[in-house]
Design an enzyme around this catalytic site. Structure first.
Site, short mmCIF file in Angstrom:
data_model
loop_
_atom_site.label_atom_id
_atom_site.label_comp_id
_atom_site.label_asym_id
_atom_site.label_seq_id
_atom_site.Cartn_x
_atom_site.Cartn_y
_atom_site.Cartn_z
N HIS A 42 -3.96 1.74 3.56
CA HIS A 42 -2.57 1.32 3.77
C HIS A 42 -2.13 1.73 5.18
O HIS A 42 -2.35 2.86 5.59
CB HIS A 42 -1.65 1.98 2.72
CG HIS A 42 -0.29 1.35 2.66
ND1 HIS A 42 0.11 0.55 1.62
CD2 HIS A 42 0.73 1.36 3.54
CE1 HIS A 42 1.34 0.12 1.85
NE2 HIS A 42 1.74 0.60 3.02
N CYS A 87 -2.53 2.56 -4.87
CA CYS A 87 -2.28 3.14 -3.54
C CYS A 87 -1.01 3.97 -3.57
O CYS A 87 0.06 3.48 -3.95
CB CYS A 87 -2.15 2.01 -2.52
SG CYS A 87 -1.45 2.55 -0.95
N HIS A 143 0.10 -3.67 2.17
CA HIS A 143 -1.13 -2.89 2.10
C HIS A 143 -2.26 -3.47 2.97
O HIS A 143 -3.14 -2.73 3.41
CB HIS A 143 -1.59 -2.83 0.63
CG HIS A 143 -2.74 -1.91 0.37
ND1 HIS A 143 -2.59 -0.54 0.26
CD2 HIS A 143 -4.06 -2.16 0.19
CE1 HIS A 143 -3.78 0.01 0.02
NE2 HIS A 143 -4.68 -0.94 -0.02
N GLN A 147 0.55 9.81 10.74
CA GLN A 147 1.07 11.11 10.33
C GLN A 147 1.81 11.76 11.49
O GLN A 147 1.64 11.39 12.65
CB GLN A 147 -0.09 12.03 9.92
CG GLN A 147 -0.88 11.57 8.72
CD GLN A 147 -1.82 12.66 8.20
OE1 GLN A 147 -1.41 13.80 8.01
NE2 GLN A 147 -3.07 12.31 8.00
N ASN A 198 -4.93 8.24 11.89
CA ASN A 198 -6.37 8.16 11.63
C ASN A 198 -6.60 6.82 10.96
O ASN A 198 -6.07 6.57 9.88
CB ASN A 198 -6.83 9.27 10.68
CG ASN A 198 -6.72 10.64 11.31
OD1 ASN A 198 -6.91 10.80 12.52
ND2 ASN A 198 -6.41 11.64 10.50
N CYS A 237 1.93 2.37 -1.26
CA CYS A 237 2.59 1.09 -1.51
C CYS A 237 3.98 1.33 -2.14
O CYS A 237 4.18 2.31 -2.87
CB CYS A 237 1.74 0.24 -2.45
SG CYS A 237 0.43 -0.68 -1.60
O1 LIG Z 1 -4.26 14.22 5.94
P1 LIG Z 1 -5.46 13.42 5.51
O2 LIG Z 1 -5.38 12.00 5.95
O3 LIG Z 1 -5.77 13.59 4.05
O4 LIG Z 1 -6.69 14.11 6.28
C1 LIG Z 1 -7.25 13.66 7.48
O5 LIG Z 1 -6.42 13.92 8.60
C2 LIG Z 1 -6.17 15.30 8.90
C3 LIG Z 1 -5.38 15.37 10.18
O6 LIG Z 1 -6.04 14.74 11.27
C4 LIG Z 1 -7.47 16.10 9.00
O7 LIG Z 1 -7.16 17.47 9.09
C5 LIG Z 1 -8.37 15.86 7.79
O8 LIG Z 1 -9.62 16.50 7.98
C6 LIG Z 1 -8.59 14.36 7.61
O9 LIG Z 1 -9.40 14.11 6.49
#
Ligand SMILES: O=P(O)(O)O[C@H]1O[C@H](CO)[C@@H](O)[C@H](O)[C@H]1O
Ligand SMILES: O=P(O)(O)O[C@H]1O[C@H](CO)[C@@H](O)[C@H](O)[C@H]1O
Lengths: 346, 346
Positions: free
Chosen positions: A164, A51, A113, A168, A153, A54
């Site tokens: 994990h 990961c 994790h 963002q 997400n 981690c």
């Molecule tokens: O940045 P990651 O986690 O790789 O990517 C994920 O989140 C992003 C922001 O919501 C999106 O644009 C991506 O399509 C999704 O796969």
């Protein structure tokens, strides 16, 4: 006022975006022959050598994560936005574009994790809230950054490539369109009434009670009247705060506590690690006062019928209008009746 | 005009909706550790006894499909909209709703369970176009129906519960919001210039060429400058037609032919039965002339890197702004270089 239209096909108005959602309450009984996703299981290993989030592991960039003990934030190795982009516009007939600068960060919620927000202690989540505040202030303090989008997400079904516990932050020079929509409607209301649109809405919901999920002294979690996703929910502060930096220590804990309670409800609904995208909408960092803004955190979970069957936002939804099958009221009822203890600990 | 911003993070403006898309051309190289979907295979059986769309089979409603030979349309057994809904509004403080009436239909493209649009003959697709025309006129002729949305969800990944070649039509009393957005921007342009926005756009694209996929005497297929989905495409008639009912016999065939060519490109890209949602945007049936409208058919396919890895519209996209990794120009290039013959027939 008696509400007699909840059992008929109807459209509901979203006071924040000015958009409508089509509600088809009679439709939940249709059989499902379509795609089933894999049930999202809780992680078992507290450390995963492969990961990249981690502690002590190496990332794609070659950087090595410190042996962090609480939260940990770093610049995204595959950032969609970059800090050093000269300002440039392209204006050619009907083609119009402009460069965009920004900073994308990854925020680890815990070194463990196997955890997720509902499984973390309130103190640990409070540290996540503190980190969000700090990042909002730091990134937003950059004069070139006019908006800071904090989001998470969660779950493979939501495009999350790593279990994990992390979220963002994408911060950038222009104000994204979803934020502008909400700003416009809050501002119209503020200018007319000199009151917060969301505070007035909260007052009404607290009287009606049918869409309230859980509340504490400082925050209320509810299913908004205009919810699009089956179990879409919203955490709203009782005070008219424009952004999370205004939270004091007690309010930070109250925010962490209601996040934990709401996400436990989610996990308990289908006894699965409930996937969702969540995000905090708040005042842009463009230097304006934005008195109209009332910050809130929204959760968009895709699951509809079970841990395997989600609501597809396709076809009609893409070309015409969002549509939902169960009403916000019955979604709230389904969530409210669940235990307050996480299913893995019962 | 030289375009120097295509390799930098930038935002592009959608002239039809007034919205922006964030483009991150530098980002395609990030590794993918996330969810893979199952590759969508072509069907082999021309008849499936358990399929509720195959001729002579019984549906959930108890109705039996006729032994149809070409196309076949019927009212959706699990319709999201119902024809008999009295008009009623709910207006309670900040809660606002209204009932909605409508008719939902299912449109079988062929009796052959194993076919999809790219595998059908142009004559067969022409019959689908004829059926769309007829339904648009019939449903739209109902004085209570002000909008007719024709669309197709193809593939399990797009929530399609049955591989039998079919689409849907949801017609209703109010005009959906995606349609209203496009109407507004076309109308502003029409009122100012007395010319069709899309016709002018098409002219510019035909000069620049870099986003054109395929064209014939009556239609052009292209990747719009502001495309959101990785391989989003659009079929635009050269003539300023407001809706599909204006197509003459030759134009119907030309429309069918370009649909076939575009969907073959799609299937050939990753040698898979390419999933997408497609939809036709055209003049509402509210009795107005709507001279501003220029009808077009759009395709929103989710696949990004391979037959298994799609673009997730989550987190940032839900809370802030749509975002894409590859540019419209490189998507067009990838599609253009493919064989015109379907991979299953090569
Ligand atoms: O940045 P990651 O986690 O790789 O990517 C994920 O989140 C992003 C922001 O919501 C999106 O644009 C991506 O399509 C999704 O796969
Ligand atoms: O009507 P179907 O094919 O069962 O359902 C599918 O298409 C509908 C219209 O786009 C969506 O609302 C559903 O979420 C999707 O699963």
């Amino acid at each position: 006022m008696k509400n007699t239209i909840n059992n008929k096909p109807h459209r509901r108005y979203n006071i924040l975006t000015g958009e409508w959602v089509l509600v088809s309450p009679h439709r939940t009984k249709r059989p499902w022959q379509g795609k089933k996703d894999q049930k999202s299981e809780l992680q078992k290993e507290t450390y995963d050598a492969s990961c990249y989030l981690c502690p002590t592991n190496e990332r794609a960039s070659g950087d090595v994560n410190p042996d962090y003990k609480g939260t940990y934030a770093f610049t995204n190795d595959f950032a969609a936005l970059l800090p050093d982009v000269e300002s440039e516009t392209y204006d050619n007939g009907l083609l119009k574009a402009e460069t965009e600068m920004g900073i994308c960060k990854v925020v680890c919620f815990s070194p463990n994790h196997a955890l997720t927000l509902p499984l973390m202690e309130v103190e640990e989540i409070t540290n996540v809230v503190k980190l969000w505040k700090q990042e909002y202030k730091e990134l937003g303090g950059n004069p070139a950054i006019n908006h800071v989008q904090i989001f998470e997400n969660k779950g493979a079904i939501m495009g999350c490539s790593n279990p994990h516990p992390h979220g963002q932050i994408w911060s950038q020079s222009s104000i994204p369109q979803e934020v502008l929509k909400k700003q416009q409607h809050q501002k119209e209301y503020w200018d007319t009434n000199k009151r917060s649109l969301l505070q007035d809405y909260l007052k009404q919901e607290l009287e009606l009670k049918e869409r309230i999920l859980v509340e504490n002294e400082h925050f209320v979690a509810l299913i908004p009247y205009w919810a699009v996703w089956p179990y879409e929910a919203m955490i709203v502060p009782r005070k008219h705060y424009q952004d999370i930096s205004q939270l004091n220590e007690t309010e930070e804990i109250a925010f962490a506590s209601i996040i934990k309670k709401l996400t436990i409800m989610f996990d308990n609904l289908f006894e699965t690690s409930f996937p969702y995208s969540s995000g905090i909408h708040q005042r842009p960092t463009d230097g304006e006062a934005h008195e109209e803004w009332h910050f809130h955190m929204s959760f968009y979970p895709p699951l509809l019928r079970s841990a395997e069957v989600k609501k597809f936002m396709v076809g009609y939804e893409m070309f015409a209008n969002p549509q939902r099958d169960i009403t916000a009221e019955s979604a709230a009822e389904n969530l409210r009746k669940l235990s307050e203890i996480h299913y893995s600990e019962q």
